[in-house]
Design a protein around this motif. Sequence first.
Motif, PDB file in Angstrom:
ATOM      1  N   ALA A 141       8.075   7.568   6.093  1.00 38.00           N
ATOM      2  CA  ALA A 141       7.634   7.241   4.747  1.00 38.00           C
ATOM      3  C   ALA A 141       8.825   7.222   3.805  1.00 38.00           C
ATOM      4  CB  ALA A 141       6.618   8.270   4.272  1.00 38.00           C
ATOM      5  N   LEU A 147      -4.960  12.621  -3.606  1.00 39.86           N
ATOM      6  CA  LEU A 147      -4.247  11.936  -2.537  1.00 39.86           C
ATOM      7  C   LEU A 147      -3.022  12.743  -2.094  1.00 39.86           C
ATOM      8  CD1 LEU A 147      -4.400   8.342  -4.036  1.00 39.86           C
ATOM      9  CD2 LEU A 147      -5.613   9.119  -1.994  1.00 39.86           C
ATOM     10  N   TRP A 188       0.465  12.248  -1.120  1.00 40.12           N
ATOM     11  CA  TRP A 188       1.497  11.227  -1.196  1.00 40.12           C
ATOM     12  C   TRP A 188       2.649  11.461  -0.221  1.00 40.12           C
ATOM     13  CZ3 TRP A 188       1.237   6.954  -4.481  1.00 40.12           C
ATOM     14  CH2 TRP A 188       0.137   6.941  -5.361  1.00 40.12           C
ATOM     15  N   ASP A 241       3.354   6.200   6.421  1.00 38.52           N
ATOM     16  CA  ASP A 241       2.596   4.958   6.614  1.00 38.52           C
ATOM     17  C   ASP A 241       1.550   4.719   5.536  1.00 38.52           C
ATOM     18  OD1 ASP A 241       4.006   4.463   9.009  1.00 38.52           O
ATOM     19  OD2 ASP A 241       2.649   5.764  10.103  1.00 38.52           O
ATOM     20  N   LEU A 242       1.913   4.967   4.281  1.00 38.16           N
ATOM     21  CA  LEU A 242       0.999   4.719   3.168  1.00 38.16           C
ATOM     22  C   LEU A 242       1.370   3.418   2.457  1.00 38.16           C
ATOM     23  CD1 LEU A 242       0.686   8.273   1.567  1.00 38.16           C
ATOM     24  CD2 LEU A 242      -0.725   7.235   3.370  1.00 38.16           C
ATOM     25  N   GLU A 243       0.342   2.727   1.960  1.00 40.87           N
ATOM     26  CA  GLU A 243       0.532   1.511   1.175  1.00 40.87           C
ATOM     27  C   GLU A 243      -0.344   1.594  -0.072  1.00 40.87           C
ATOM     28  OE1 GLU A 243      -0.210  -1.876   3.635  1.00 40.87           O
ATOM     29  OE2 GLU A 243       1.671  -1.675   4.732  1.00 40.87           O
ATOM     30  N   PRO A 244       0.084   2.342  -1.093  1.00 44.49           N
ATOM     31  CA  PRO A 244      -0.728   2.497  -2.301  1.00 44.49           C
ATOM     32  C   PRO A 244      -0.926   1.168  -3.006  1.00 44.49           C
ATOM     33  CG  PRO A 244       1.052   4.112  -2.218  1.00 44.49           C
ATOM     34  CD  PRO A 244       1.337   3.097  -1.166  1.00 44.49           C
ATOM     35  N   THR A 253      -6.994  10.187   2.403  1.00 46.02           N
ATOM     36  CA  THR A 253      -5.805   9.467   1.937  1.00 46.02           C
ATOM     37  C   THR A 253      -5.518   8.276   2.835  1.00 46.02           C
ATOM     38  OG1 THR A 253      -4.820  11.463   0.968  1.00 46.02           O
ATOM     39  CG2 THR A 253      -3.326   9.649   1.489  1.00 46.02           C
ATOM     40  N   LYS A 254      -5.556   8.505   4.139  1.00 52.75           N
ATOM     41  CA  LYS A 254      -5.247   7.432   5.081  1.00 52.75           C
ATOM     42  C   LYS A 254      -6.330   6.355   5.081  1.00 52.75           C
ATOM     43  CE  LYS A 254      -2.282  10.089   8.216  1.00 52.75           C
ATOM     44  NZ  LYS A 254      -1.211   9.109   8.480  1.00 52.75           N
ATOM     45  N   MET A 306      -5.485   4.368   1.666  1.00 51.89           N
ATOM     46  CA  MET A 306      -4.252   3.601   1.433  1.00 51.89           C
ATOM     47  C   MET A 306      -3.215   3.733   2.546  1.00 51.89           C
ATOM     48  SD  MET A 306      -2.391   5.773  -1.629  1.00 51.89           S
ATOM     49  CE  MET A 306      -1.627   7.380  -1.320  1.00 51.89           C
ATOM     50  N   SER A 307      -3.662   3.740   3.795  1.00 50.53           N
ATOM     51  CA  SER A 307      -2.693   3.756   4.889  1.00 50.53           C
ATOM     52  C   SER A 307      -2.572   2.361   5.486  1.00 50.53           C
ATOM     53  CB  SER A 307      -3.112   4.748   5.977  1.00 50.53           C
ATOM     54  OG  SER A 307      -4.128   4.194   6.790  1.00 50.53           O
TER      55      SER A 307
END
Length: 412
Positions: A11, A62, A64, A68-71, A156-157, A160-161
Amino acid sequence: MILAFALLFAAAPFAATSSHAATRAGVEAQFRQWLETDLWPEARRAGVSKPVFESAFSGISLDWDLPDLEPPGFAKPKQRSQSQAEFRSPGAYFDEKRLQGLAASGRSLMAKHASTLRKIEDRYGVPASIIVAIWGRESGFGRAKIPHSAVRVIATKAFMSTRPELFRKEILAALKILERGDVSASAMKGSWAGAMGQPQFLPSSYLDHAVDFDGDGKRDIWNSTADSLASIANYLAQSGWVRGRDWGFEAVIPEGVTCALEGPDRARPISALTDMGIIRISGRPFPEHERRAAGMVLVPAGTYGPEFVVTPNFYVIKEYNNSDLYALFIGNLADRIGHGGSAFVTPWGKTGSMLRSDIARLQASLERQGYDVGGADGLPGYKTRRSIGEWQARTGQKPTCFPTPQLLGAQK
């Protein structure tokens, strides 16, 4: 369960795009909206009550720090190119000091819980040593700190994962667990990947495989040793564990017999393998009941390391974690715990290291020639290894069944 290989992508700090001027506070607000208007209706249809839903997400924000997050509204994080990732010799996976430590603890704990393990083995048919080996590998026999809120991580995932649909399924499964009352949201602890408790089950695996073995009315894989051990056994039993069979044996493949025999789809009676001259490295004969049953060749490092004859139970262990090296680690650790086993006799050779992108190029070249390598993903699984061996034999070379820089050069 957590995969044996390390994450390819780390990340990176998120940068807001200039067009959206997104902020973390704004994304948190979108998350709360998503919970109410998107996730809640589906959870309700799945039988989750409003009080349980609200309690699960009370005070949840969330996470943060997960990879592998895509907010939404943020620029995608910079990812490490696959060309920077190296695939090293499989021998690096088998740290001898760690295996010895796990084996010593495993023997002690198997003796301590002998009565419970005997009952579990009788019910599910899975050897106690295999159960304890997985317990040790996954959570250090329940001693490892598992600090994360599973609800927070998985939500969270799901929101926005890079794999939201996978984790959407898992957050709904987690809510069903809470609805059943086996555990509170605050006690539902997991890893950064969402795997929970001592067996490291994802919520969907918990629903399918967790059992109440201590009879207290709850399937508690966080605090109950009996429930944790029985749940591991039930997972393997439901995945097809064959009662009374071993996982496999270190072997010797003689000169003139190709390493490209590998793969579960090329199973044959072990007696047929011995007719080819394949023997146990110990020199002892295969047990007669094993000789009559199916076995498969396994060469995780090609001809550069230990060779094996494995049973269908090896591939059942892979159902727990889809990695040849993980399953070998568990098998070897179980042998040390239950039978006084030790390190594999044949050393792991130094195969060097290749960039995963280069292995993927080698795989793609073989695919173009009609070989089934299992996908050009940069990981040399059994289909890639045997395809290399078959290509080498076709081109007049001695099969080695493992990717090397020289093989890549020969493909050009």
